[in-house]
Design a protein around this motif. Structure first.
Motif, PDB file in Angstrom:
ATOM      1  N   SER A 227      22.160  10.300  -2.614  1.00 20.52           N
ATOM      2  CA  SER A 227      21.099  10.806  -2.004  1.00 20.52           C
ATOM      3  C   SER A 227      20.070  11.496  -2.783  1.00 20.52           C
ATOM      4  N   PRO A 228      20.514  12.249  -4.005  1.00 17.07           N
ATOM      5  CA  PRO A 228      19.459  12.619  -4.879  1.00 17.07           C
ATOM      6  C   PRO A 228      18.809  11.582  -5.583  1.00 17.07           C
ATOM      7  N   ILE A 229      19.611  10.424  -6.055  1.00 23.76           N
ATOM      8  CA  ILE A 229      18.976   9.405  -6.779  1.00 23.76           C
ATOM      9  C   ILE A 229      17.797   8.882  -5.686  1.00 23.76           C
ATOM     10  N   ALA A 230      18.324   8.422  -4.295  1.00 27.64           N
ATOM     11  CA  ALA A 230      17.448   7.853  -3.530  1.00 27.64           C
ATOM     12  C   ALA A 230      16.132   9.223  -3.276  1.00 27.64           C
ATOM     13  N   GLU A 231      16.394  10.324  -3.153  1.00 28.27           N
ATOM     14  CA  GLU A 231      15.173  11.181  -3.255  1.00 28.27           C
ATOM     15  C   GLU A 231      14.314  11.218  -4.300  1.00 28.27           C
ATOM     16  N   ALA A 232      14.838  11.044  -5.543  1.00 27.92           N
ATOM     17  CA  ALA A 232      13.971  11.020  -6.751  1.00 27.92           C
ATOM     18  C   ALA A 232      13.207   9.648  -6.847  1.00 27.92           C
ATOM     19  N   LEU A 233      13.821   8.633  -6.667  1.00 26.62           N
ATOM     20  CA  LEU A 233      13.330   7.372  -6.426  1.00 26.62           C
ATOM     21  C   LEU A 233      12.015   7.214  -5.601  1.00 26.62           C
ATOM     22  N   LEU A 234      12.276   7.475  -4.384  1.00 28.23           N
ATOM     23  CA  LEU A 234      11.205   7.530  -3.528  1.00 28.23           C
ATOM     24  C   LEU A 234       9.955   8.554  -3.835  1.00 28.23           C
ATOM     25  N   ARG A 235      10.300   9.606  -4.210  1.00 32.73           N
ATOM     26  CA  ARG A 235       9.343  10.487  -4.734  1.00 32.73           C
ATOM     27  C   ARG A 235       8.186   9.743  -5.739  1.00 32.73           C
TER      28      ARG A 235
ATOM     29  N   GLU B 241       0.740  -1.296   0.052  1.00 31.97           N
ATOM     30  CA  GLU B 241      -0.001  -0.074   0.263  1.00 31.97           C
ATOM     31  C   GLU B 241       0.844   1.148   0.147  1.00 31.97           C
ATOM     32  N   LEU B 242       0.576   2.207  -0.854  1.00 33.24           N
ATOM     33  CA  LEU B 242       1.420   3.457  -0.716  1.00 33.24           C
ATOM     34  C   LEU B 242       0.885   4.212   0.413  1.00 33.24           C
ATOM     35  N   PRO B 243       2.291   4.642   0.864  1.00 30.70           N
ATOM     36  CA  PRO B 243       2.013   5.588   2.090  1.00 30.70           C
ATOM     37  C   PRO B 243       1.228   6.837   1.860  1.00 30.70           C
ATOM     38  N   ALA B 244       0.518   7.278   2.817  1.00 28.94           N
ATOM     39  CA  ALA B 244      -0.320   8.770   2.546  1.00 28.94           C
ATOM     40  C   ALA B 244       0.355   9.878   3.066  1.00 28.94           C
ATOM     41  N   GLY B 245       1.519   9.785   3.598  1.00 26.10           N
ATOM     42  CA  GLY B 245       2.156  10.964   4.283  1.00 26.10           C
ATOM     43  C   GLY B 245       3.500  10.799   4.814  1.00 26.10           C
ATOM     44  N   GLY B 246       4.125  11.664   5.556  1.00 25.15           N
ATOM     45  CA  GLY B 246       5.313  11.440   6.248  1.00 25.15           C
ATOM     46  C   GLY B 246       6.354  12.328   5.695  1.00 25.15           C
ATOM     47  N   ALA B 247       7.739  12.340   6.194  1.00 23.49           N
ATOM     48  CA  ALA B 247       8.721  13.052   5.693  1.00 23.49           C
ATOM     49  C   ALA B 247      10.000  12.353   5.848  1.00 23.49           C
TER      50      ALA B 247
ATOM     51  N   LEU C 136      19.246   1.186  -4.660  1.00 27.21           N
ATOM     52  CA  LEU C 136      18.401   1.977  -3.907  1.00 27.21           C
ATOM     53  C   LEU C 136      16.918   1.953  -4.357  1.00 27.21           C
ATOM     54  N   ASP C 137      16.546   1.587  -5.525  1.00 28.42           N
ATOM     55  CA  ASP C 137      15.320   1.235  -6.041  1.00 28.42           C
ATOM     56  C   ASP C 137      14.692   0.176  -5.120  1.00 28.42           C
ATOM     57  N   THR C 138      15.389  -1.072  -5.094  1.00 27.65           N
ATOM     58  CA  THR C 138      15.046  -2.296  -4.396  1.00 27.65           C
ATOM     59  C   THR C 138      14.910  -1.638  -2.920  1.00 27.65           C
ATOM     60  N   ARG C 139      15.872  -1.179  -2.143  1.00 29.69           N
ATOM     61  CA  ARG C 139      15.740  -0.886  -0.810  1.00 29.69           C
ATOM     62  C   ARG C 139      14.542   0.329  -0.579  1.00 29.69           C
ATOM     63  N   ILE C 140      14.216   1.014  -1.399  1.00 32.52           N
ATOM     64  CA  ILE C 140      13.007   1.789  -1.181  1.00 32.52           C
ATOM     65  C   ILE C 140      11.775   1.336  -1.478  1.00 32.52           C
ATOM     66  N   ARG C 141      11.760   0.271  -2.380  1.00 39.76           N
ATOM     67  CA  ARG C 141      10.632  -0.777  -2.590  1.00 39.76           C
ATOM     68  C   ARG C 141      10.319  -1.421  -1.064  1.00 39.76           C
ATOM     69  N   HIS C 142      11.606  -1.798  -0.478  1.00 41.09           N
ATOM     70  CA  HIS C 142      10.995  -2.398   0.827  1.00 41.09           C
ATOM     71  C   HIS C 142      10.888  -1.405   1.928  1.00 41.09           C
ATOM     72  N   LEU C 143      11.356  -0.056   1.820  1.00 41.93           N
ATOM     73  CA  LEU C 143      10.943   0.846   2.742  1.00 41.93           C
ATOM     74  C   LEU C 143       9.388   1.173   2.765  1.00 41.93           C
TER      75      LEU C 143
ATOM     76  N   GLN D  24       8.288   6.566  -6.286  1.00 41.48           N
ATOM     77  CA  GLN D  24       7.589   5.124  -6.039  1.00 41.48           C
ATOM     78  C   GLN D  24       6.456   5.440  -5.017  1.00 41.48           C
ATOM     79  N   THR D  25       6.313   6.622  -4.590  1.00 44.32           N
ATOM     80  CA  THR D  25       5.290   7.174  -3.693  1.00 44.32           C
ATOM     81  C   THR D  25       3.967   8.000  -4.346  1.00 44.32           C
ATOM     82  N   GLU D  26       4.780   8.150  -5.724  1.00 42.43           N
ATOM     83  CA  GLU D  26       3.936   9.126  -6.521  1.00 42.43           C
ATOM     84  C   GLU D  26       3.446  10.433  -5.725  1.00 42.43           C
ATOM     85  N   GLY D  27       4.342  10.870  -5.109  1.00 41.54           N
ATOM     86  CA  GLY D  27       4.702  12.427  -4.641  1.00 41.54           C
ATOM     87  C   GLY D  27       3.706  12.361  -3.072  1.00 41.54           C
ATOM     88  N   ARG D  28       3.401  11.327  -2.682  1.00 43.37           N
ATOM     89  CA  ARG D  28       2.639  11.297  -1.534  1.00 43.37           C
ATOM     90  C   ARG D  28       3.261  11.512  -0.094  1.00 43.37           C
ATOM     91  N   VAL D  29       4.694  11.320  -0.241  1.00 42.95           N
ATOM     92  CA  VAL D  29       5.838  11.401   0.750  1.00 42.95           C
ATOM     93  C   VAL D  29       6.437  12.789   0.436  1.00 42.95           C
TER      94      VAL D  29
END
Length: 247
Positions: free
Chosen positions: A122-130, A104-110, A230-237, A132-137
């Motif tokens: 870190s900028p790669i991780a930032e872009a990938l998390l944004r 389930e996609l998270p609904a918020g948080g920072a 990073l993409d794998t780790r973020i998917r598990h995050l 993967q969460t469709e901008g919800r985080v």
């Protein structure tokens, strides 16, 4: 006439030991050094090292030298291998148990990612998390000694492999985020972990020990590997952000 019982799958034999399970649980939240795991599980170092070796031999845990202090190693739990092993274990008991769910996609948080130069990992991780969460985080990244500009291979790998454009982004120092509240702060290089400041609100801290791709072998291959890791780790995050537990 009774049938013989099959041997338990390898994952069950490995993970069922109480100390090994505690080590797996500790590494599920963050990469750690041996002495940190000793403190976390409250057992002697020789015993912890022995069981870590068994987990490494079983392919569930890997180790890499610290880029901050070469005398140290960070241990990392391979969550993809664990997920595959758990799925296989369930299917070995009964085929109907072979089930996978979509997180389930998270609904918020920072979330804040921190590394040394804020020019690659870190900028790669930032872009990938944004992404993967469709901008919800709310996601940010920063460095302890930011470089003047992003590494061109960081821009390239996100564009070519993920269709993401960060070419207009510039590295920044973590002090530009003073007073900002984060739910999770994740360090991506060993030096940043040692020098990352505290942030208000007691965010959950985690460390992902990821080598600098700019200094590792062929840059194109190294950056592709780093982005995939990073993409794998973020998917598990993602599930931990949804559940509000430590990443």
């Amino acid at each position: 006439m009774g049938s013989s019982s099959p041997e338990p799958p390898a994952f069950v034999r490995l993970a069922a030991h109480p100390l090994r399970w505690r080590l797996l649980a500790a590494l599920a939240g963050s990469d750690h050094r041996v002495r940190e795991l000793v403190d976390l599980v409250g057992e002697p170092q020789n015993l912890v090292s022995y069981h870590l070796r068994l987990l490494r031999d079983g392919g569930l845990v890997t180790a890499s030298r610290s880029s901050f202090d070469g005398r140290d190693s960070y241990y990392h739990l391979d969550l993809d291998r664990c997920a595959a092993a758990l799925t296989g274990t369930a299917a070995a008991l009964h085929p109907a148990l072979r089930q996978q769910s979509t997180p389930e996609l998270p609904a918020g948080g920072a979330v804040l990612f921190v590394c040394t130069g804020n020019s690659a990992r870190s900028p790669i991780a930032e872009a990938l998390l944004r992404h993967q969460t469709e901008g919800r985080v709310e996601v940010a990244s920063a460095g302890i000694r930011p470089r003047a500009e992003l590494h061109p291979d960081a821009v390239r790998v996100l564009r070519e492999d993920f269709g993401l454009d960060i070419s207009d982004r510039r590295p920044r120092h973590y002090d530009t985020l003073t007073g900002h509240r984060f739910d999770h702060v994740i360090s991506l290089c060993d030096k940043a972990r040692e020098t990352c400041p505290d942030f208000p609100g007691h965010p959950r801290r985690a460390h992902w020990s990821i080598p600098d791709p700019a200094t590792t072998g062929d840059p194109r291959q190294a950056f592709a590997h780093t982005a995939a890791t990073l993409d794998t780790r973020i998917r598990h995050l993602l599930p931990t952000l949804t559940e509000g537990v430590q990443p």
